[in-house]
Design an enzyme around this catalytic site. Structure first.
Site, PDB file in Angstrom:
ATOM      1  N   TYR A   1       0.708  -1.135  -0.010  1.00 59.36           N
ATOM      2  CA  TYR A   1       0.102  -0.216   0.284  1.00 59.36           C
ATOM      3  C   TYR A   1       0.707   1.658  -0.463  1.00 59.36           C
ATOM      4  O   TYR A   1       1.477   1.131   0.686  1.00 59.36           O
ATOM      5  CB  TYR A   1      -1.019   0.195   0.913  1.00 59.36           C
TER       6      TYR A   1
ATOM      7  N   TRP B   1       1.056   5.443  -1.737  1.00 60.85           N
ATOM      8  CA  TRP B   1       0.964   6.157  -2.766  1.00 60.85           C
ATOM      9  C   TRP B   1       1.261   7.393  -3.906  1.00 60.85           C
ATOM     10  O   TRP B   1       1.777   7.258  -5.074  1.00 60.85           O
ATOM     11  CB  TRP B   1       0.179   8.127  -2.285  1.00 60.85           C
TER      12      TRP B   1
END
Ligand SMILES: Nc1nc2c(c(=O)[nH]1)N[C@H]1C(S)=C(S)[C@@H](COP(=O)(O)OP(=O)(O)OC[C@H]3O[C@@H](n4cnc5c(=O)[nH]c(N)nc54)[C@H](O)[C@@H]3O)O[C@H]1N2
Ligand SMILES: Nc1nc2c(c(=O)[nH]1)N[C@H]1C(S)=C(S)[C@@H](COP(=O)(O)OP(=O)(O)OC[C@H]3O[C@@H](n4cnc5c(=O)[nH]c(N)nc54)[C@H](O)[C@@H]3O)O[C@H]1N2
Ligand SMILES: [Mo]
Length: 787
Positions: free
Chosen positions: A114, A116
């Site tokens: 996970y 960005w």
């Protein structure tokens, strides 16, 4: 052909900028001129090649270099790294993958990864790692996001749609201005967070939206422990609630609506199921506890008279119930969104212009674009199917590493944690983002192999066995087209790659080659070929809905394309449902809004029943633990960064207090603790402690502390399992528990702490200095440096 231009356009999650080198070789950053309210964060891009933080060459942890699968994994984060050539690094990574596969099969590889990462369709880190691992036979995946995991599970049960899609079901600013009389925000609507949008942000206009609402004279109420995450022009009335008490307030409002016969009976009957059951609970006929205004006041410390008054005001005119993401990032976070939808349903304004609910207030562009959703999809790297079925709710990562074979629940499923042999992380920073990092650090020693691709020496990179240096977006060519952005932006290569860094794609191509999977992974395409393909796919998709885009050669050297004028507004699902409930039912079991869900009731969870309900929390100001730890710590998103990215950059650095992350405290509390503005403070509980720089602010209610996430995690003594964190990362103390048996989301905002002045000598920061690196020749020779 090299396309290095030394001056070019780039896209980030927080805006579009021009970057060029000046005569002194310094990088200058200029926001694009179409951006009315550009984010200052872009200025930190000038530090993208900061030699103090960049990883220049492939690195292997010393013990792992010597002993591979048999290395002492408790030495992660503590040993020097050995600098190796790419060919050797790729071979070591390939061997690790083969060893893990042989040992426990592909489910022993955790590839949730996970994070960005950076904007850009082709170099999208998660797509790259997932495609690569699927080519290799699969991996254990993660589901949901740190952003709104609880909402992602509950909202489909209630509204029959994905939570992000539901976030786009709110009225536009124009409709609010014309029709709405009152907005109640739970958790404010921070323009700070509206700087960032996943995948790109062609321009910013949050202030314009709020100023339009202000000019219309709409009555705004902000129910939040913090006053100033709300644009000042709105002149919001602040109700300073205890953190995590939102559900109690919502139930209290419902109680008044029912008791005073003010709710919309026609709406709940025609469009909802289970209002009667919820009403029984609210009125106390199920458990003998009426959830009336006085009860809610006891939980929230908002005056009962205020709650009653607000309920009456809301029922008389068109109103909007708005919630931030943050209020569900807490224990029993599912209930906050379910109760908010129930409250909006009882008011009956859903699907009418300017009324209803707004999920995700003050988050990116969630609530400023609703009717302008791109009518075609932007090209993306195909990831293929994952042959492995195992997955975890992402925030259970530590528990998975701790309890191989252990049982857990998720959304009605009874599942088992796989035994993880290898962790592969690309494009995220779990050693900043996950809760209770001391606990993560211990569990992180369980797998045999950890591979990380990173731009920078983040704490995660330091806790890897194999660190493969990755290029930054400014060092490669790409294009951005974010969901909700409605712009297409070419991303030009402005800088040569730092050191020997390579793109994630090139790194995976190299490992795939060693594994005999090169052709399968690349399909014979270069980065440039993929870029063309992804853009051409975008262009074809656009042309199918009548939107003509330029060819790639024209696009890549041109300005960003504003797509908004090229398509029209859409009708919202909730409006269609309101107009024709039989022809356009919601995708729930009943086809209606489920204020009671038989499906959830049948799961039989003690901590998430068939209707929205109040549950006592393990950590909040309303229980006895608050005698020992009298402050509720809220860890929000940073104004000066995107999470942990560019913490070394000028914008983040300028905000620091005594080099530490700023932490806000109410002046009354500060006085009682003898803390003055600018003091170094220690925040602690039984899980850990961190240092921060105090800022006194009356925008916080008493007994609440606030610090942004993302300061790079810096251990005072990495050998100490409860080491003081010296830089101001709140995840030194946050609680790593699931929101409930239903969603198992992260609960960062349920955290009690105490605070004191730190009067010992100020410890130095180590995190902006590279770890100890040794040459291969020294290891092979067994010299002192390698000991
Ligand atoms: N206590 C607390 N914790 C929280 C939160 C909170 O509110 N409170 N918020 C949570 C939320 S909502 C989120 S979304 C998460 C965010 O957590 P993350 O998404 O993990 O945070 P980032 O700092 O964006 O990490 C991205 C990393 O990717 C690296 N990177 C950038 N581009 C590339 C690339 O092209 N390739 C590779 N290989 N790497 C790249 C960057 O250097 C950086 O280290 O944090 C969560 N954690
Ligand atoms: N500049 C910048 N913008 C960002 C990001 C970033 O890193 N930097 N991250 C992006 C990401 S990944 C996400 S998920 C979103 C996050 O968006 P959110 O999760 O909504 O943002 P937060 O900043 O955590 O909190 C918003 C507000 O909720 C309040 N709040 C917290 N707990 C409670 C509570 O129990 N009750 C009430 N009533 N209020 C509470 C906080 O005090 C704060 O004022 O932001 C996005 N935008
Ligand atoms: Mo997030």
């Amino acid at each position: 052909m090299s396309r290095l231009t030394h001056a070019g356009l780039t896209a980030t999650h927080w805006g579009n900028y021009y970057a060029r080198k000046d005569e002194n070789g310094n990088l200058r950053i200029l926001p694009v001129d179409v951006d009315d309210e550009p984010s200052a964060i872009g200025q930190s891009l000038a530090s993208i090649q900061d030699p103090r933080v960049r990883v220049a060459k492939p690195m292997v942890r010393l013990g792992y270099y010597k002993d591979r699968s048999r290395s002492d994994t408790t030495r992660r984060g503590k040993e020097p790294f050995v600098e190796v050539e790419w060919d050797e690094a790729l071979a070591i990574a390939a061997d690790a993958l083969k060893a893990a596969k042989e040992n426990g099969g592909n489910r022993g590889i955790y590839g949730g990864s996970y994070g960005w990462a950076s904007a850009g369709r082709f170099h999208h880190a998660q797509s790259q790692v997932h495609r690569f691992l699927r080519t290799f036979g699969g991996y254990t995946d993660s589901v949901d996001t740190y952003s709104i995991a609880a909402a992602e599970v509950i909202v489909p049960h209630v509204l029959g749609m994905n939570a992000f899609v539901a976030g786009l079901e709110s009225p536009t600013t124009q409709e609010v201005v014309e029709h709405c009389k009152r907005i109640v925000y739970f958790g404010g609507a921070s323009t700070r967070n509206m700087q960032a949008n996943p995948g790109g942000n062609g321009f910013h206009d949050a202030n314009w939206h709020f100023d339009s609402i202000a000019r219309a004279g709409i009555d705004v109420v902000n129910i939040s422990p913090i006053r100033d995450d709300m644009r000042g022009t709105l002149k919001a009335r602040w109700l300073p609630c205890r953190p995590n008490s939102d559900v109690a307030i919502m139930l209290g409002l419902l109680h008044t609506l029912i008791q005073d016969d003010l709710y919309d009976k026609d709406f709940v009957e025609r469009y909802c199921v289970g209002f009667d059951k919820l009403a029984d609970y609210v009125m106390g006929s199920l458990d003998g506890v009426p959830k009336d205004a006085a009860w809610a006041a006891g939980k929230s410390e908002i005056d009962a008279g205020e709650i009653k008054k607000l309920a009456r005001l809301l029922s008389t005119e068109r109103s909007l119930i708005a919630v931030s993401f943050a209020i569900q990032r807490a224990e029993h976070g599912e209930q906050t969104y379910w109760a908010a939808i129930a409250l909006a349903a009882a008011l009956g304004h859903m699907g009418l212009p300017g009324g209803g609910f707004l999920l995700g207030a003050g988050v990116g562009k969630m609530n400023t674009m609703q009717r302008r959703i791109l009518p075609f999809s932007v090209g993306a790297l195909p990831q293929g199917q994952n042959p492995v079925r195992d997955y975890i709710p992402l925030a259970r990562v530590t528990e998975m590493l701790e309890r191989p074979g252990g049982a857990f629940t998720y959304n009605g499923h009874n599942l088992l944690y796989p035994k993880i042999d290898l962790v592969y992380w690309v494009g995220g920073n779990p050693f900043h983002h996950h809760q209770d990092i001391n606990r993560l650090r211990k569990a992180w020693a369980n797998p045999k192999h950890v591979i990380v691709h990173e731009i920078a020496w983040t704490t995660t990179a330091r806790f890897a066995d194999i660190v493969l240096p990755c290029t930054a977006a400014l060092e490669r060519e790409d294009f951005a087209g974010g969901s909700l952005d409605n712009w297409l932006t070419p991303m030009q290569k402005v800088l040569e790659p730092y050191g020997e860094s390579r793109s994630d794609y090139d790194i995976f191509t190299g490992i795939a080659e060693k594994l005999g999977l090169r052709e399968e992974f690349t399909q014979g395409r270069s980065s440039d070929d993929w870029l063309h393909l992804l853009y051409d796919t975008t262009r074809t998709n656009a042309s199918e809905v009548g939107i003509e885009l330029p060819d790639f050669e024209t696009f890549r050297d041109g300005p960003p394309i504003d797509l908004r004028p090229l398509f029209t507004d859409r009708e919202l699902t909730i409006e269609r449902f309101r107009a024709h409930p039989h022809a356009h039912p919601l995708a729930t079991p009943s086809g209606k809004i489920e204020l009671f869900s038989q499906k959830i009731a049948d799961f039989g969870y003690a901590d998430c029943v068939g209707h929205p309900a109040w549950f006592e929390k393990k950590e909040w100001l309303g229980n006895p633990l608050s005698k020992q730890y009298p402050f509720h710590l809220l860890s929000n998103q940073p104004y000066t960064r995107l999470h942990s990215q560019l913490d070394n950059g000028i914008v983040s650095q300028n905000s620091k207090v005594k080099e530490r992350e700023p932490l806000r405290i109410n002046p009354q509390d500060a006085l009682a603790k003898g803390i003055k503005d600018g003091d170094l403070v220690r925040v602690f509980n039984s899980r850990g402690a961190f240092l921060a720089g105090a800022i006194l602010s009356d925008a916080l209610r008493p007994n609440v502390l606030q610090i942004a996430t993302g300061a790079w995690y810096d251990f005072l003594d990495v050998e100490d399992p409860l080491s003081l964190e010296v830089h101001g990362n709140p995840n030194a103390v946050t609680n790593d528990i699931g929101t409930s048996s239903l969603a198992q989301g992260p609960s960062a905002n349920s955290c009690l702490v105490d605070i004191e002045i730190y009067d010992k000598p100020r410890p130095p920061l180590n995190i902006f200095t590279p770890p100890k690196i040794i040459a291969k020749t020294d290891v092979d020779a067994g010299t002192a440096a390698a000991a």
